[in-house]
Write an enzyme that holds these catalytic residues in place. Structure first.
Site, PDB file in Angstrom:
ATOM      1  N   THR A 125      -0.367   6.853 -22.628  1.00  0.00           N
ATOM      2  CA  THR A 125      -0.556   5.390 -22.574  1.00  0.00           C
ATOM      3  C   THR A 125      -1.802   4.984 -23.383  1.00  0.00           C
ATOM      4  O   THR A 125      -2.620   5.830 -23.750  1.00  0.00           O
ATOM      5  CB  THR A 125      -0.750   4.921 -21.119  1.00  0.00           C
ATOM      6  N   LYS A 126      -1.938   3.675 -23.572  1.00  0.00           N
ATOM      7  CA  LYS A 126      -3.108   3.132 -24.301  1.00  0.00           C
ATOM      8  C   LYS A 126      -4.397   3.559 -23.621  1.00  0.00           C
ATOM      9  O   LYS A 126      -5.355   3.982 -24.244  1.00  0.00           O
ATOM     10  CB  LYS A 126      -3.033   1.594 -24.298  1.00  0.00           C
ATOM     11  N   PHE A 127      -4.377   3.442 -22.295  1.00  0.00           N
ATOM     12  CA  PHE A 127      -5.531   3.794 -21.476  1.00  0.00           C
ATOM     13  C   PHE A 127      -5.940   5.257 -21.723  1.00  0.00           C
ATOM     14  O   PHE A 127      -7.121   5.577 -21.892  1.00  0.00           O
ATOM     15  CB  PHE A 127      -5.139   3.584 -20.007  1.00  0.00           C
ATOM     16  N   GLU A 128      -4.927   6.087 -21.816  1.00  0.00           N
ATOM     17  CA  GLU A 128      -5.174   7.512 -21.988  1.00  0.00           C
ATOM     18  C   GLU A 128      -5.713   7.823 -23.392  1.00  0.00           C
ATOM     19  O   GLU A 128      -6.591   8.670 -23.559  1.00  0.00           O
ATOM     20  CB  GLU A 128      -3.830   8.216 -21.768  1.00  0.00           C
ATOM     21  N   ASP A 134      -7.241   5.411  -9.250  1.00  0.00           N
ATOM     22  CA  ASP A 134      -8.641   4.978  -9.329  1.00  0.00           C
ATOM     23  C   ASP A 134      -9.551   6.139  -8.934  1.00  0.00           C
ATOM     24  O   ASP A 134      -9.395   6.697  -7.849  1.00  0.00           O
ATOM     25  CB  ASP A 134      -8.866   3.804  -8.369  1.00  0.00           C
ATOM     26  N   ASP A 165      -8.425  11.313 -15.872  1.00  0.00           N
ATOM     27  CA  ASP A 165      -9.366  11.548 -16.976  1.00  0.00           C
ATOM     28  C   ASP A 165     -10.786  11.675 -16.417  1.00  0.00           C
ATOM     29  O   ASP A 165     -11.748  11.608 -17.161  1.00  0.00           O
ATOM     30  CB  ASP A 165      -9.309  10.399 -17.995  1.00  0.00           C
ATOM     31  N   ASP A 179       0.848  -1.196   0.000  1.00  0.00           N
ATOM     32  CA  ASP A 179       0.000   0.000   0.000  1.00  0.00           C
ATOM     33  C   ASP A 179       0.886   1.250   0.000  1.00  0.00           C
ATOM     34  O   ASP A 179       1.648   1.482   0.953  1.00  0.00           O
ATOM     35  CB  ASP A 179      -0.894  -0.021   1.253  1.00  0.00           C
TER      36      ASP A 179
HETATM   37  C1  LIG Z   1      -6.355   3.143 -12.576  1.00  0.00           C
HETATM   38  S1  LIG Z   1      -4.831   2.374 -12.214  1.00  0.00           S
HETATM   39  C2  LIG Z   1      -3.655   3.406 -13.029  1.00  0.00           C
HETATM   40  C3  LIG Z   1      -2.331   2.766 -13.208  1.00  0.00           C
HETATM   41  C4  LIG Z   1      -1.227   3.597 -13.857  1.00  0.00           C
HETATM   42  N1  LIG Z   1      -0.793   4.697 -13.011  1.00  0.00           N
HETATM   43  C5  LIG Z   1      -1.617   4.096 -15.216  1.00  0.00           C
HETATM   44  O1  LIG Z   1      -1.583   5.302 -15.436  1.00  0.00           O
HETATM   45  O2  LIG Z   1      -1.948   3.275 -16.076  1.00  0.00           O
HETATM   46  C6  LIG Z   1      -4.574   2.741 -10.493  1.00  0.00           C
HETATM   47  C7  LIG Z   1      -3.582   1.805  -9.850  1.00  0.00           C
HETATM   48  O3  LIG Z   1      -3.297   2.249  -8.538  1.00  0.00           O
HETATM   49  C8  LIG Z   1      -3.131   1.121  -7.705  1.00  0.00           C
HETATM   50  N2  LIG Z   1      -3.348   1.545  -6.323  1.00  0.00           N
HETATM   51  C9  LIG Z   1      -4.463   2.084  -5.789  1.00  0.00           C
HETATM   52  N3  LIG Z   1      -4.291   2.377  -4.499  1.00  0.00           N
HETATM   53  C10 LIG Z   1      -3.014   2.005  -4.203  1.00  0.00           C
HETATM   54  C11 LIG Z   1      -2.242   2.052  -3.032  1.00  0.00           C
HETATM   55  N4  LIG Z   1      -2.744   2.549  -1.906  1.00  0.00           N
HETATM   56  N5  LIG Z   1      -0.987   1.583  -3.082  1.00  0.00           N
HETATM   57  C12 LIG Z   1      -0.470   1.081  -4.226  1.00  0.00           C
HETATM   58  N6  LIG Z   1      -1.151   1.020  -5.379  1.00  0.00           N
HETATM   59  C13 LIG Z   1      -2.410   1.479  -5.368  1.00  0.00           C
HETATM   60  C14 LIG Z   1      -4.135   0.118  -8.227  1.00  0.00           C
HETATM   61  O4  LIG Z   1      -3.781  -1.210  -7.904  1.00  0.00           O
HETATM   62  C15 LIG Z   1      -4.068   0.367  -9.740  1.00  0.00           C
HETATM   63  O5  LIG Z   1      -3.132  -0.476 -10.354  1.00  0.00           O
END
Ligand SMILES: C[S@@+](CC[C@H](N)C(=O)[O-])C[C@H]1O[C@@H](n2cnc3c(N)ncnc32)[C@H](O)[C@@H]1O
Length: 238
Positions: free
Chosen positions: A217-220, A146, A182, A123
């Site tokens: 990124t692809k997501f973006e 997220d 986003d 975490d």
């Molecule tokens: C929506 S994804 C985005 C991932 C990446 N930054 C991207 O731009 O593609 C959010 C990521 O944050 C991670 N995450 C959320 N809370 C977290 C925390 N407290 N510690 C570590 N990772 C965390 C989730 O597991 C997830 O992989």
């Protein structure tokens, strides 16, 4: 080095701690990712060890003279690996809880031979709280965290006022916090959170421009194709 840490505890109304910013799902892991976790975590991973100080010197040794950047939630690590490869004099410390992402990142570090990227599977809120010293970080990257769009889940959002303060304190003077989303309403809410943090100032009037080294990124790309605006914020520690 021993260091006494202030605690990140935000009791909810019922006296319980705030919920985590993630939910661990048993996502599919490829054999390669599983294998990488076993073979390479020892080489590139930092164990969760509250009280142990992590900084550029402890991770990369005295030859690493560039900045020290911490990435919160790197996901599958697409952006992270590209940025680390493009900026070899900068030390990166990526934190993520999702095992497939950690496995994938380990594969990329090994494949690209990256000497300036270490990761931790834990975490990020706890790692920032218990393993980073004040005034030791040049930049935090929080890319597409997220959004937890439902109102009842907003308390799960990582860009909470108290966590922002924790990051701000760990920044060196002039160190930056770079946030991208986003999700418009999360962008607006985070703008307010960052503006309320007295240790930070906005480097732009409101929204920042994308830094040239931050890859799309692809997501973006998908977000843009679906008509969502990507918002960026870059605040600096005073
Ligand atoms: C929506 S994804 C985005 C991932 C990446 N930054 C991207 O731009 O593609 C959010 C990521 O944050 C991670 N995450 C959320 N809370 C977290 C925390 N407290 N510690 C570590 N990772 C965390 C989730 O597991 C997830 O992989």
């Amino acid at each position: 080095m021993e260091h006494s840490f202030e605690r990140l505890t935000t009791p909810g109304q019922d006296g319980k701690q705030s919920p985590r910013s993630y939910v661990l799902r048993a996502g599919h892991m490829t054999d390669k990712q599983k294998d990488a976790l076993q073979r390479f975590y020892e080489k590139y991973g930092i164990p969760w060890e509250p009280g142990r100080i992590v900084n550029a010197l402890s991770l990369f040794g005295p030859r690493m003279i560039g900045s020290f950047i911490v990435e919160i939630g790197f996901g599958m690590g697409d952006a992270t690996a590209n940025i680390a490869e493009a900026l070899p004099a900068t030390g990166f410390f990526g934190i993520e809880v999702h095992a497939p992402g950690v496995g994938q990142m380990l594969l990329e570090i090994e494949r690209r031979g990256l000497k300036n990227l270490k990761i931790c599977r834990h975490d990020a809120m706890e790692v920032v709280e218990s393993m980073l010293a004040p005034d030791s970080v040049d930049g935090f990257h929080v890319f597409f965290p997220d959004p937890w769009p439902k109102k009842k889940h907003h308390k799960r959002r990582i860009m909470r006022q108290d966590f922002v303060r924790f990051m701000a304190r760990r920044l060196k003077p002039s160190g930056y916090l770079y946030f991208v989303t986003d999700w418009e309403e999360y962008a607006e809410a985070t703008l307010e959170v960052l503006r309320s943090e007295t240790l930070l100032v906005n480097t732009y009037e409101v929204w920042a421009d994308r830094e040239s080294w931050r890859p799309i990124t692809k997501f973006e790309k998908r977000a843009a194709d679906e008509g969502r605006t990507v918002r960026e914020l870059i605040f600096r520690r005073i």
